[in-house]
Design an enzyme around this catalytic site. Structure first.
Site, PDB file in Angstrom:
ATOM      1  N   GLU A 114      -3.787   1.956  -1.239  1.00  0.00           N
ATOM      2  CA  GLU A 114      -2.999   0.845  -0.444  1.00  0.00           C
ATOM      3  C   GLU A 114      -1.943   1.281   0.502  1.00  0.00           C
ATOM      4  O   GLU A 114      -1.056   2.036  -0.121  1.00  0.00           O
ATOM      5  CB  GLU A 114      -2.159  -0.207  -1.289  1.00  0.00           C
ATOM      6  N   HIS A 164       3.404  -7.917  -5.624  1.00  0.00           N
ATOM      7  CA  HIS A 164       2.642  -8.412  -4.690  1.00  0.00           C
ATOM      8  C   HIS A 164       2.928  -9.788  -4.219  1.00  0.00           C
ATOM      9  O   HIS A 164       1.733 -10.767  -4.195  1.00  0.00           O
ATOM     10  CB  HIS A 164       0.990  -8.427  -5.318  1.00  0.00           C
ATOM     11  N   TYR A 195     -10.656  -2.540  -3.784  1.00  0.00           N
ATOM     12  CA  TYR A 195     -10.962  -1.650  -4.803  1.00  0.00           C
ATOM     13  C   TYR A 195     -12.400  -1.014  -4.615  1.00  0.00           C
ATOM     14  O   TYR A 195     -13.227  -1.635  -4.476  1.00  0.00           O
ATOM     15  CB  TYR A 195     -11.014  -2.320  -6.380  1.00  0.00           C
ATOM     16  N   ASP A 224      -0.721   5.620 -10.412  1.00  0.00           N
ATOM     17  CA  ASP A 224      -0.346   4.292  -9.978  1.00  0.00           C
ATOM     18  C   ASP A 224       1.019   4.417  -9.298  1.00  0.00           C
ATOM     19  O   ASP A 224       1.831   3.852  -9.980  1.00  0.00           O
ATOM     20  CB  ASP A 224      -0.278   3.086 -11.098  1.00  0.00           C
ATOM     21  N   HIS A 284      -5.727  -4.916  -0.603  1.00  0.00           N
ATOM     22  CA  HIS A 284      -5.831  -4.496  -2.003  1.00  0.00           C
ATOM     23  C   HIS A 284      -7.334  -4.384  -2.341  1.00  0.00           C
ATOM     24  O   HIS A 284      -7.659  -4.652  -3.449  1.00  0.00           O
ATOM     25  CB  HIS A 284      -5.325  -5.502  -3.010  1.00  0.00           C
TER      26      HIS A 284
HETATM   27  C1  BGC Z   1      -0.346  -1.619  -8.561  1.00  0.00           C
HETATM   28  C2  BGC Z   1      -0.730  -1.796 -10.175  1.00  0.00           C
HETATM   29  C3  BGC Z   1      -1.361  -2.931 -10.180  1.00  0.00           C
HETATM   30  C4  BGC Z   1      -2.295  -3.484  -9.146  1.00  0.00           C
HETATM   31  C5  BGC Z   1      -2.886  -4.737  -9.413  1.00  0.00           C
HETATM   32  C6  BGC Z   1      -1.445  -1.906  -7.731  1.00  0.00           C
HETATM   33  O1  BGC Z   1      -1.146  -2.248  -6.201  1.00  0.00           O
HETATM   34  O2  BGC Z   1       0.421  -0.648  -8.289  1.00  0.00           O
HETATM   35  O3  BGC Z   1       0.424  -1.502 -10.897  1.00  0.00           O
HETATM   36  O4  BGC Z   1      -1.604  -3.373 -11.693  1.00  0.00           O
HETATM   37  O5  BGC Z   1      -1.889  -3.371  -8.047  1.00  0.00           O
HETATM   38  O6  BGC Z   1      -1.991  -5.621  -9.355  1.00  0.00           O
END
Ligand code: BGC
Length: 394
Positions: free
Chosen positions: A359, A155, A230, A294, A228
């Protein structure tokens, strides 16, 4: 107290009330005027309840002013976004009983975001998800990036786009929108080129949160921008997301190694726990996937037009969210690493599987996987992508 005195006090208090009310009206009008004329003003305003956008001071980071912007549409749906990390802190909609709550996790205070939560609601860049061994080679040169996830980079690195203060402008249009701009300098987090990024968030009257990404560079660089957020569509973290139903329009996904780097193969989902081609409860097969979902799904869409690629439904609240994107991939992450360390704005701990991410993106580790669609942006080219999260009642 005699009747005359009582009458005098009544009139006086009424006059004072009137004076106070006119003062409030004039101040309110002036504040609104100042805000719509000068977007960089530091007005403090109460959260919005009428369609439009309001701006509140939220603190300072790196000597820069941080704000919270609340976008409200004609249905009263509210999306709150900070220019710190371009973070969507809440997305408040009504459920099937008219009860309003946020369908994404987040915090009320800036300080909580400074404790490095796992990217709640944030803009991700330059590169969403992982690049293996935190390096890539481009035009014969190897670039070393920060290894912030074991030996990989994740990221954007140590200080990705989720941890910087963006310049914000909010035009006073009938459909509320917020434009965030950031210049990522040549060499930042090890990436080449000065990259000018602009992200526009718009909240439509159809309860769509539209995110439009644009970027230009002066040297070739990998780029993979996403958001990102949730989601917990029930708005109540005592419900996990395992009972939610998900559909992803993807016949294939990219299997990963033990460090979550794609092996390079594109594999059919048919007959595997990764098959979400028709609506399926997330909890049905999750036990068959080590650690939980994931992974990157390879979307069936064949070009970069904007298409519906996924739908998530929650029977408790009656809410669904449809995902539309121009991107070729979707990272579906079931909040496997959430451990209750952070407390959501509803006061509940954010535990494993209490929220999930959808995402939209290019595939992880593409700079090291020549067979994957290219993520290299060259000088003179324009990076452009759109993603829409559309909330509806079932
Ligand atoms: C990733 C995960 C990660 C999460 C938070 C997601 O986009 O695929 O592996 O733990 O982001 O960082």
């Amino acid at each position: 107290m005699t009747g005359i005195i009582r009458y005098y006090l009544f009139i006086k208090s009424k006059k004072n009330n009137m004076k106070f009310m006119s003062f409030m009206l004039v101040t309110g009008a002036l504040t609104t005027l100042v805000f719509s004329c000068n977007n960089s003003s530091e007005s403090k305003e109460a959260p919005a309840s009428k369609p439009g956008i309001t701006k509140t001071d939220w603190g300072q980071v790196d000597g820069k002013q941080v704000y919270l912007f609340t976008l409200v549409n004609s249905k009263g749906t509210e999306v709150t976004i900070s220019n710190y990390g371009g973070t969507v802190t809440s997305f408040v909609t009504a459920d099937k009983n008219g009860k309003r709550s946020s369908i994404i996790v987040g915090f009320d205070s800036l300080n909580q975001y400074l404790q490095k939560p796992p990217y709640f609601g944030a803009l991700i860049g330059r590169y969403g998800n992982r690049i293996g061994d935190a390096k890539f080679t481009l035009d014969g040169k190897t670039y070393q990036l920060a290894a912030n996830d074991g030996k990989n980079t994740l990221h954007g690195g140590l200080k990705g786009f989720d941890k910087v203060v963006w310049d914000a402008t909010a035009p006073s249009d009938s459909v509320p929108s917020l434009t965030l701009k950031y210049l990522s300098k040549d060499g930042e987090e090890g990436y080449p080129g000065n990259l000018n990024v602009a992200v526009q968030y718009t909240l439509t009257n159809d309860d769509e949160l539209k995110i439009e990404y644009n970027a230009e560079t002066d040297k070739a660089t990998p780029i993979n921008l996403t958001n990102h957020s949730y989601f917990n569509l029930s708005g109540d973290l005592s419900n996990t997301i395992l009972g939610n139903t998900l559909t992803i329009d993807a016949n294939n996904y990219t299997p990963v190694d033990s460090t979550l780097i794609p092996a390079g193969e594109i594999k059919a989902v048919k007959g595997t726990p990764f098959d979400f081609t028709s609506p399926k409860k997330i909890g049905r097969d999750i036990g068959l996937v080590k650690g939980g979902y994931d992974h990157n799904w390879v979307l069936n869409k064949k070009d970069s037009s904007l298409q519906k690629v996924a739908e998530l439904s929650d029977s408790i609240s009656g809410r669904s969210v449809e995902v539309y994107t121009t991107q070729p991939g979707l990272q579906f992450y079931t909040g496997n690493f959430l451990d209750g360390k952070f407390i959501n704005h509803d006061g509940k701990p954010i535990q494993q599987h209490t929220a999930l991410c959808l995402e939209t993106q290019h595939f992880p580790d593409s700079p090291n996987k020549p067979a994957f669609p290219s993520t290299i942006l060259k000088p003179g080219e324009k990076y452009h992508s759109i993603t829409i999260y559309k909330v509806k009642l079932n």
